[in-house]
Design a protein around this motif. Structure first.
Motif, PDB file in Angstrom:
ATOM      1  N   CYS A   1     -11.718  85.434 -53.360  1.00  0.00           N
ATOM      2  CA  CYS A   1     -12.293  85.377 -52.009  1.00  0.00           C
ATOM      3  C   CYS A   1     -11.790  86.536 -51.151  1.00  0.00           C
ATOM      4  CB  CYS A   1     -11.932  84.043 -51.341  1.00  0.00           C
ATOM      5  SG  CYS A   1     -12.757  82.615 -52.078  1.00  0.00           S
TER       6      CYS A   1
ATOM      7  N   PHE B   1     -13.658  89.459 -52.248  1.00  0.00           N
ATOM      8  CA  PHE B   1     -15.054  89.299 -51.832  1.00  0.00           C
ATOM      9  C   PHE B   1     -15.255  89.745 -50.383  1.00  0.00           C
ATOM     10  CE2 PHE B   1     -18.260  86.489 -49.835  1.00  0.00           C
ATOM     11  CZ  PHE B   1     -19.385  86.873 -50.558  1.00  0.00           C
TER      12      PHE B   1
ATOM     13  N   THR C   1     -16.100  93.395 -49.709  1.00  0.00           N
ATOM     14  CA  THR C   1     -17.356  93.943 -50.216  1.00  0.00           C
ATOM     15  C   THR C   1     -18.270  94.334 -49.066  1.00  0.00           C
ATOM     16  OG1 THR C   1     -17.165  92.471 -52.134  1.00  0.00           O
ATOM     17  CG2 THR C   1     -19.311  93.504 -51.760  1.00  0.00           C
TER      18      THR C   1
ATOM     19  N   LYS D   1     -21.769  88.809 -56.195  1.00  0.00           N
ATOM     20  CA  LYS D   1     -20.377  88.353 -56.272  1.00  0.00           C
ATOM     21  C   LYS D   1     -20.253  86.904 -55.826  1.00  0.00           C
ATOM     22  CE  LYS D   1     -17.305  92.368 -55.839  1.00  0.00           C
ATOM     23  NZ  LYS D   1     -16.246  92.982 -54.991  1.00  0.00           N
TER      24      LYS D   1
ATOM     25  N   SER E   1     -19.740  87.710 -45.828  1.00  0.00           N
ATOM     26  CA  SER E   1     -18.332  87.791 -46.248  1.00  0.00           C
ATOM     27  C   SER E   1     -17.559  86.517 -45.902  1.00  0.00           C
ATOM     28  CB  SER E   1     -17.661  88.996 -45.597  1.00  0.00           C
ATOM     29  OG  SER E   1     -17.734  88.904 -44.180  1.00  0.00           O
TER      30      SER E   1
END
Length: 203
Positions: A106, A109, A112, A121, A157
């Motif tokens: 996480c 992630f 990103t 993802k 996100s």
């Protein structure tokens, strides 16, 4: 050096060497090779002696302080790369490392930036850790699981925030206290304390 004349000293020397066992000759060659290797000299500008020892000592003091800081809070542990590695190793012994792996996934992630990568993802993390019967299913309640599933439709996100927070709380309240009491961490703190006291005695 060679000589064909009778009584030549060189000829006598050659005969004497020939009479020696092979092992003696090999040892002599080996000794010659060793003596022929020049001593290593430091390159110009290369720091040696006390300065390098001080740098090594500084790194050890930093790592010792870091190990002792892990017990101050769960946040301190997660901020430390070596702390996360030590905690992960401990969780493996309890067969619950998927909680930390999910939390780390996480965190990655959230960094990103590409929307297409964000969606792919998100689906991959959900399938691996969150959905029912996932290969590495984390221990979260049904409501949080469903909220996370709905978040995937417009992945941002923040879509795992609630599930990540639940997993983090579980680790902090459950696994983290056991990690601090574990034999492995106790050994690490003893070594760290020993290095700290050794440092004080030399100052």
């Amino acid at each position: 050096m060679s000589c064909w004349m009778p009584g030549c000293p060189a000829l006598s020397m050659c005969r004497g060497l020939a009479a020696l066992p092979i092992t003696c000759l090999e040892r002599a060659k080996d000794l010659k090779t060793r003596l022929g290797i020049p001593l290593h000299k430091p390159e110009p500008g290369h720091k040696t002696g006390s300065s390098s020892k001080l740098q090594l000592g500084s790194r050890r003091r930093d790592s010792s302080r870091e190990v002792l800081e892990w017990r101050e809070s769960f946040d301190q542990l997660l901020k430390s790369k070596s702390g996360v590695n030590a905690f992960h190793t401990f969780l493996k012994t309890e067969f619950s490392e998927e909680n930390l792996d999910f939390w780390l996934a996480c965190e990655d992630f959230k960094k990103t930036r590409s929307k297409t990568k964000l969606a792919s993802k998100a689906n991959r993390i959900f399938e691996e850790f969150v959905q029912c019967e996932a290969p590495r299913e984390v221990n979260i309640d049904h409501e949080t699981r469903e909220i996370t599933r709905k978040n995937l439709s417009g992945a941002t996100s923040a879509c795992f925030n609630e599930a990540q927070a639940k997993t983090r709380t579980l680790m902090e309240k459950d696994s983290y206290p056991r990690f601090l009491k574990s034999a492995s961490y106790q050994d690490m703190t003893k070594q760290a304390a020993s290095r700290s006291s050794s440092k004080r005695s030399h100052t």
